[in-house]
Design an enzyme around this catalytic site. Sequence first.
Site, PDB file in Angstrom:
ATOM      1  N   SER A  77      19.156  -2.381  29.585  1.00 10.61           N
ATOM      2  CA  SER A  77      19.278  -1.012  29.553  1.00 10.61           C
ATOM      3  C   SER A  77      20.274  -0.645  28.757  1.00 10.61           C
ATOM      4  CB  SER A  77      19.184  -0.451  31.019  1.00 10.61           C
ATOM      5  OG  SER A  77      18.787   1.094  30.780  1.00 10.61           O
ATOM      6  N   HIS A  93       0.960  -1.272  -0.096  1.00  7.09           N
ATOM      7  CA  HIS A  93       0.010  -0.029  -0.009  1.00  7.09           C
ATOM      8  C   HIS A  93       0.914   1.376  -0.022  1.00  7.09           C
ATOM      9  CE1 HIS A  93       0.877  -0.428   4.130  1.00  7.09           C
ATOM     10  NE2 HIS A  93       0.673   0.993   4.336  1.00  7.09           N
ATOM     11  N   HIS A 151      18.655  -7.302  33.961  1.00  9.53           N
ATOM     12  CA  HIS A 151      17.497  -6.387  33.200  1.00  9.53           C
ATOM     13  C   HIS A 151      18.318  -5.623  32.349  1.00  9.53           C
ATOM     14  CE1 HIS A 151      18.859  -3.372  36.121  1.00  9.53           C
ATOM     15  NE2 HIS A 151      18.487  -2.534  35.213  1.00  9.53           N
ATOM     16  N   SER A 164       1.761   5.436   1.196  1.00  9.91           N
ATOM     17  CA  SER A 164       1.599   5.899   2.674  1.00  9.91           C
ATOM     18  C   SER A 164       2.762   7.165   2.457  1.00  9.91           C
ATOM     19  CB  SER A 164       1.711   5.217   3.754  1.00  9.91           C
ATOM     20  OG  SER A 164       1.743   6.156   4.895  1.00  9.91           O
TER      21      SER A 164
END
Length: 983
Positions: free
Chosen positions: A673, A529, A671, A531
């Site tokens: 970061s 499409h 974690h 855009s």
Amino acid sequence: MERKIEEDTAPHEEGGDDNPLWTLKQSRSGDGDDGVTLGCHASRTASKNQKVPTASLACRESVTGLGISRPASGGEAEVVEPEREDPCDRTISSLSSFSSIVHPNLSSSSSSSRGSVLSLTPPLPPSVELSAVLTDTRLTLDVYQEGAAALPLLWGSVPELLRDLQYLRLGSEDKSGLDAALDVLPHLTGLLSLAIRGHCLCDSQGDPLPGLLTTLPDSVSTLSHLKHLDLSFNQLTCVPPCLLRLPALSVLLLCHNHISALPPDLGHLSSLTFLSLMGNKLLSVPPSVGQLKALQMLDVSHNVLQQLPDEIGSLGELVKLEVSHNKLKQLPESMGSLVSLRELVIYSNELRVIPNCLNKLPLLKMYVCDNPLGKPPTPPPLPLVLDHTQTKVPKLHLKLHQQSFFVSSAGCHVFLPGGAELMFPPGCLMTTAKFRWAEKRPDRKWVWLEEHDILLSRPLELCPHGVGFLKPVEVCVPYHRAKRREVVLRTFDGQSWSTLPTELRRGSDEHSCHPGGRPARLACSSVNHFSWFMAVSRPVRDTCSVTPAGALLVSSSDPGIKLHFPPDSTAQTRAITLQVLQVSELEVQALCGDPQARVSPLLCLSQTPTLHFLQPVRVQIPLPPGVTGHTADLSLLHLLHGDPTAQTWTDITSQVSLYVTHLYAIFYITHFSWYWLWYTTQRCVSGVVRKVYQRLKQFKVQFLVLQRKMDPAQVLLQCLPANKIEGRVQSLSEQYDGPQPSDLCDLLEGEQFFAGFERGLDIVTDRPDCVEGRLCFEFYSSLKNVKEVYVCPTQGQKGPVRGQVSFYRGEIPSNLPEEVARKRKGPDSQWLATLPLRLPALNSENSFNMEELQYPPLNLGDPESGYLTEANLLSISLQIGRDWRVIGINLGMSYEELDRIQYKYRDNLGALVLDMLFHWARGQRNAGSGSVSRLVAAMIESGRRDLAEEIEDIVSLGRRKYTESLKRVGLETESSSLGEAQQ
């Protein structure tokens, strides 16, 4: 056969490039002897007084470095899929541990304190003393630029210190220094270990420097005691013949060279126990390899081998065989005789069958993934049948004013002005359809850029939005060059931007952006499409999926950066993203004020979903350039944790288990970061890093205000990075004239700024990009950021106009830290630069008198004694205010001149001050040198020491730039060179 991933239970048991995982620190006891402190894996704060002999430590390394596991239960060989680690690091770094098994005598001697009896500068830095590179039997020169050149210097000055040398490490990045060092090698007859490697140092961009060694002289064969030789990362095209005459050689590394064939008499190396030829261009292995009866480890991975010789079955002592990443289609049956073989790495080949003889080796583990095992042979390709009925896709070249076009079911190759291309394949449309295109100015309110992204093109809008196609249509957007970064194409669906799979290529030869120039660089993607589309550059992104079984992610931009996910680190599959941002060492040193500062690449880690890991994830990162684990002061090493949302940095060195090897740092996190490794003498590291990171995101820019020579009312305004200004001014000099570019200013990618026309100048304010009488810009470092406007005198203004254009910051970017945003509030902090702009008077025909268009002198003074540009004088005049008359008197101007200026501009203080200062400056053109000094003295006498200090700072900066420019072109005076040499 059962397949599983076997993980080592302790970090120091992994056979990677991180062995040994000990924190080595130099300690000194009361009697003055040096020792090695062994840091426990569980904590960085182990006993600092525990001494371990170096030879004992080498043995501890050897036990874990070989990576030999115990046999699996049962009588059959166990097949194990490998961890995805970088094979180069694995093989080379495991050498130190393996060689300790083969030759336990290859251990370093205790270091002795030896004062600096010889100046090593040049080639080594002034701070390096002899004791830093030379111990009793070990000489390390591969951690310094041009370090190899120090070997002939030492041999010519203190040969008695080198006669007992046993361990020597040289870098091969400096050709002249290396050649001189090779001439000294035959004299070092006691050598046991020799390393001449490339990739030991990096350039200013963080890229490893290649080794330049092409061969070895025949005289090297006199090193009869040599047992260990490492020639990795060089330019060797064959095995140097002199190596075959080294009777004691047991460890040989020739990794990452250009060797395409091995000598037929390779079997002469009868003492060889470790041979690595990884990363070369080998097509075959000679049968003489079977004569290496003592060989225990053979690595020929990352070559183009299609078969192995049957004689390989004669290697009865072989413990590990590494042949991954080749083109092997079968393995010889003779391998069933390798009774000592414990590890066979054969992944990433073309093997369809594993010989049954290997299953009878009970102690063997095999790594077999990425092979077409059990699959039938690939059938030969069908002959190509040409469809003579198929017609070529028509081509359509659009002009700039052609904003629409038609495409039929036959397809079309559309070429847009500026270099963009659209490829409509046949059958993508049922009927003929009309399409429109437009290039939009980037509006920062809807152009989406992630952290560290750079916009490379103006957004391309294709209409109608959302129109569907029966076949994908290829959209190609031209972009500006992005060095060492990844270029992607993004599309906007009306609500948000998303990244498309992108292919990079050059445009068609017949469609160049400039007549006779090269085709444009295109970022292409197939879409269903239409855009908005734009090209963006970002740091290279590496991704992987982590399952409960674990995984290994290696950075494609820096293979030394690895993330190791142990088993059971997650209960669900996670998508992991790793980005590596290379940082210029010189910029960091200039910003933080520490000439000794060194930084590793910045790691940007993210995951989906954002949950903490159940087991710590092991992160390996290279030490900062010039820093090694054996010579570094670990108290200066800091690990910083960055929060991308809050734009804050925290020193977490004391909160994590941080380990240092010779070249790498290893730490564990739960974690993801941002993480950044610093080596610096600064104390408040978190604050320094926060400021440095913010400054690194900013671009040094300059502003241009130029008038067309044939029409002074047509004014060009432009903002460009400072490194592009000079070329731009030269390209415009034939058609435009005006003052020198502004002083340097700082702007962020996508930051808004305004241009205001002042002091009698005006523009048409009904433009869509005009806000409250000022032109609005958005700065993008790879775009032109240029506008042309027509200016006119304000209503009622007669005669020539001495106006100015001032640039101001716009809205504060949302991603700025609070303390930086606070500093940018207020009228004074919003001002960026001011440049003069003059309009001549109109004549009777309502046209300009061109002879009146003369600018004030562009500088004051001379480069040697100091000078001020016109932009400098403008900025100074804005700060003089009501002290103008006292300053004018102290500059030597007469009362009559000052009275005339005051009467002429009695209602405009700014114009009055400007005319006073420039009237005096014009009078200094024939006054010789020292005009800047007179201006400084006048400011001090008038009580404006603040302006005097500002002028002195400007002059000092200009004088330094002038001296540096002379050095670059080789015009520095002989006297100054001699003066520096004496200092």
